[in-house]
Design a protein around this motif. Structure first.
Motif, PDB file in Angstrom:
ATOM      1  N   GLN A  20       0.848  -1.273   0.291  1.00 23.90           N
ATOM      2  CA  GLN A  20      -0.062  -0.082   0.003  1.00 23.90           C
ATOM      3  C   GLN A  20       0.834   0.997  -0.081  1.00 23.90           C
ATOM      4  N   ARG A  21       2.078   1.130   0.667  1.00 19.67           N
ATOM      5  CA  ARG A  21       2.697   2.302   0.671  1.00 19.67           C
ATOM      6  C   ARG A  21       3.750   2.905  -0.628  1.00 19.67           C
ATOM      7  N   GLU A  22       3.908   1.552  -1.523  1.00 17.03           N
ATOM      8  CA  GLU A  22       4.596   1.859  -2.666  1.00 17.03           C
ATOM      9  C   GLU A  22       3.591   2.088  -3.717  1.00 17.03           C
ATOM     10  N   LEU A  23       3.599   3.555  -3.868  1.00 18.03           N
ATOM     11  CA  LEU A  23       2.847   3.929  -4.990  1.00 18.03           C
ATOM     12  C   LEU A  23       3.524   5.059  -5.877  1.00 18.03           C
ATOM     13  N   GLN A  24       3.685   4.610  -7.079  1.00 18.24           N
ATOM     14  CA  GLN A  24       4.596   5.384  -8.159  1.00 18.24           C
ATOM     15  C   GLN A  24       3.542   6.226  -8.911  1.00 18.24           C
ATOM     16  N   ASN A  25       4.221   7.477  -9.363  1.00 13.42           N
ATOM     17  CA  ASN A  25       3.517   8.150 -10.092  1.00 13.42           C
ATOM     18  C   ASN A  25       3.837   8.341 -11.571  1.00 13.42           C
ATOM     19  N   THR A  26       2.941   8.470 -12.609  1.00 15.20           N
ATOM     20  CA  THR A  26       3.350   8.609 -13.837  1.00 15.20           C
ATOM     21  C   THR A  26       2.999   9.949 -14.429  1.00 15.20           C
ATOM     22  N   TYR A  27       3.962  10.636 -14.968  1.00 16.12           N
ATOM     23  CA  TYR A  27       3.733  12.127 -15.753  1.00 16.12           C
ATOM     24  C   TYR A  27       3.694  11.529 -17.266  1.00 16.12           C
ATOM     25  N   PHE A  28       2.576  12.022 -17.702  1.00 16.33           N
ATOM     26  CA  PHE A  28       2.526  12.365 -19.243  1.00 16.33           C
ATOM     27  C   PHE A  28       2.005  13.559 -19.757  1.00 16.33           C
ATOM     28  N   THR A  29       2.121  13.934 -20.978  1.00 13.86           N
ATOM     29  CA  THR A  29       2.014  15.035 -21.808  1.00 13.86           C
ATOM     30  C   THR A  29       1.263  14.642 -22.895  1.00 13.86           C
ATOM     31  N   LYS A  30      -0.080  15.286 -23.261  1.00 16.40           N
ATOM     32  CA  LYS A  30      -0.686  14.562 -24.452  1.00 16.40           C
ATOM     33  C   LYS A  30      -1.532  15.875 -24.891  1.00 16.40           C
ATOM     34  N   LEU A  31      -1.887  15.813 -26.141  1.00 16.67           N
ATOM     35  CA  LEU A  31      -2.596  16.655 -26.927  1.00 16.67           C
ATOM     36  C   LEU A  31      -4.042  16.243 -26.974  1.00 16.67           C
ATOM     37  N   VAL A  32      -5.054  17.109 -26.408  1.00 18.24           N
ATOM     38  CA  VAL A  32      -6.420  16.757 -26.182  1.00 18.24           C
ATOM     39  C   VAL A  32      -7.429  17.796 -27.265  1.00 18.24           C
ATOM     40  N   PRO A  33      -8.118  17.048 -27.986  1.00 13.03           N
ATOM     41  CA  PRO A  33      -9.022  18.160 -28.558  1.00 13.03           C
ATOM     42  C   PRO A  33      -9.908  18.961 -27.929  1.00 13.03           C
ATOM     43  N   TYR A  34     -10.104  20.139 -28.349  1.00 12.15           N
ATOM     44  CA  TYR A  34     -10.717  21.198 -27.736  1.00 12.15           C
ATOM     45  C   TYR A  34     -12.351  20.810 -26.996  1.00 12.15           C
ATOM     46  N   GLU A  35     -12.893  19.815 -27.901  1.00 11.18           N
ATOM     47  CA  GLU A  35     -14.272  19.357 -27.526  1.00 11.18           C
ATOM     48  C   GLU A  35     -14.158  18.280 -26.552  1.00 11.18           C
ATOM     49  N   ASN A  36     -13.280  17.805 -26.321  1.00 12.26           N
ATOM     50  CA  ASN A  36     -12.747  16.478 -25.394  1.00 12.26           C
ATOM     51  C   ASN A  36     -12.166  16.777 -23.986  1.00 12.26           C
ATOM     52  N   TRP A  37     -12.045  17.957 -23.958  1.00 10.04           N
ATOM     53  CA  TRP A  37     -11.218  18.582 -22.587  1.00 10.04           C
ATOM     54  C   TRP A  37     -12.082  18.063 -21.360  1.00 10.04           C
ATOM     55  N   PHE A  38     -13.455  18.598 -21.495  1.00 11.17           N
ATOM     56  CA  PHE A  38     -13.840  18.108 -19.990  1.00 11.17           C
ATOM     57  C   PHE A  38     -13.853  16.492 -19.674  1.00 11.17           C
ATOM     58  N   ARG A  39     -14.300  15.871 -20.574  1.00 11.38           N
ATOM     59  CA  ARG A  39     -13.995  14.335 -20.731  1.00 11.38           C
ATOM     60  C   ARG A  39     -12.927  13.902 -20.117  1.00 11.38           C
ATOM     61  N   GLU A  40     -11.597  14.241 -20.565  1.00 11.16           N
ATOM     62  CA  GLU A  40     -10.405  13.835 -20.400  1.00 11.16           C
ATOM     63  C   GLU A  40     -10.067  14.396 -18.780  1.00 11.16           C
ATOM     64  N   GLN A  41     -10.628  15.751 -18.570  1.00  9.59           N
ATOM     65  CA  GLN A  41     -10.356  16.302 -17.251  1.00  9.59           C
ATOM     66  C   GLN A  41     -10.930  15.017 -16.278  1.00  9.59           C
ATOM     67  N   GLN A  42     -12.359  14.843 -16.275  1.00  7.47           N
ATOM     68  CA  GLN A  42     -12.810  13.961 -15.507  1.00  7.47           C
ATOM     69  C   GLN A  42     -12.158  12.511 -15.444  1.00  7.47           C
ATOM     70  N   ARG A  43     -11.628  11.999 -16.602  1.00  9.16           N
ATOM     71  CA  ARG A  43     -10.994  10.863 -16.522  1.00  9.16           C
ATOM     72  C   ARG A  43      -9.763  10.923 -15.781  1.00  9.16           C
ATOM     73  N   ILE A  44      -8.812  12.038 -15.574  1.00 10.31           N
ATOM     74  CA  ILE A  44      -7.746  11.778 -15.091  1.00 10.31           C
ATOM     75  C   ILE A  44      -7.959  12.180 -13.477  1.00 10.31           C
ATOM     76  N   GLN A  45      -9.116  12.789 -13.021  1.00 11.50           N
ATOM     77  CA  GLN A  45      -9.366  13.024 -11.720  1.00 11.50           C
ATOM     78  C   GLN A  45      -9.958  11.997 -11.020  1.00 11.50           C
ATOM     79  N   LYS A  46     -10.702  11.075 -11.967  1.00 10.75           N
ATOM     80  CA  LYS A  46     -11.253   9.823 -11.376  1.00 10.75           C
ATOM     81  C   LYS A  46     -10.461   8.760 -10.932  1.00 10.75           C
TER      82      LYS A  46
END
Length: 68
Positions: A20-46
């Motif tokens: 439980q204590r060993e949690l690794q984080n992953t950084y990523f950069t991606k291009l998201v279309p303007y229309e899909n921004w809200f859906r992508e934001q929700q996916r990352i936060q969930k």
């Protein structure tokens, strides 16, 4: 000309968790279309991630994105 968001996010990695204590984080950069921004934001936060940086970009350097 498509308007895109260039997002940089940090998401906890679910693949290599042994304890439980060993949690690794992953950084990523991606291009998201303007229309899909809200859906992508929700996916990352969930997934328990954080959005670090958001930029409005276009397909070519120096092109006006149409926002003033």
């Amino acid at each position: 000309m498509a308007r895109l968001f260039k997002i940089t996010a940090l998401v906890p990695s679910q693949t290599r968790i042994r304890t439980q204590r060993e949690l690794q984080n992953t950084y990523f950069t991606k291009l998201v279309p303007y229309e899909n921004w809200f859906r992508e934001q929700q996916r990352i936060q969930k997934a328990g991630g954080k959005i670090i940086k958001v930029q409005l970009v276009t397909g070519k350097q120096g092109t006006n994105a149409g926002l003033s």
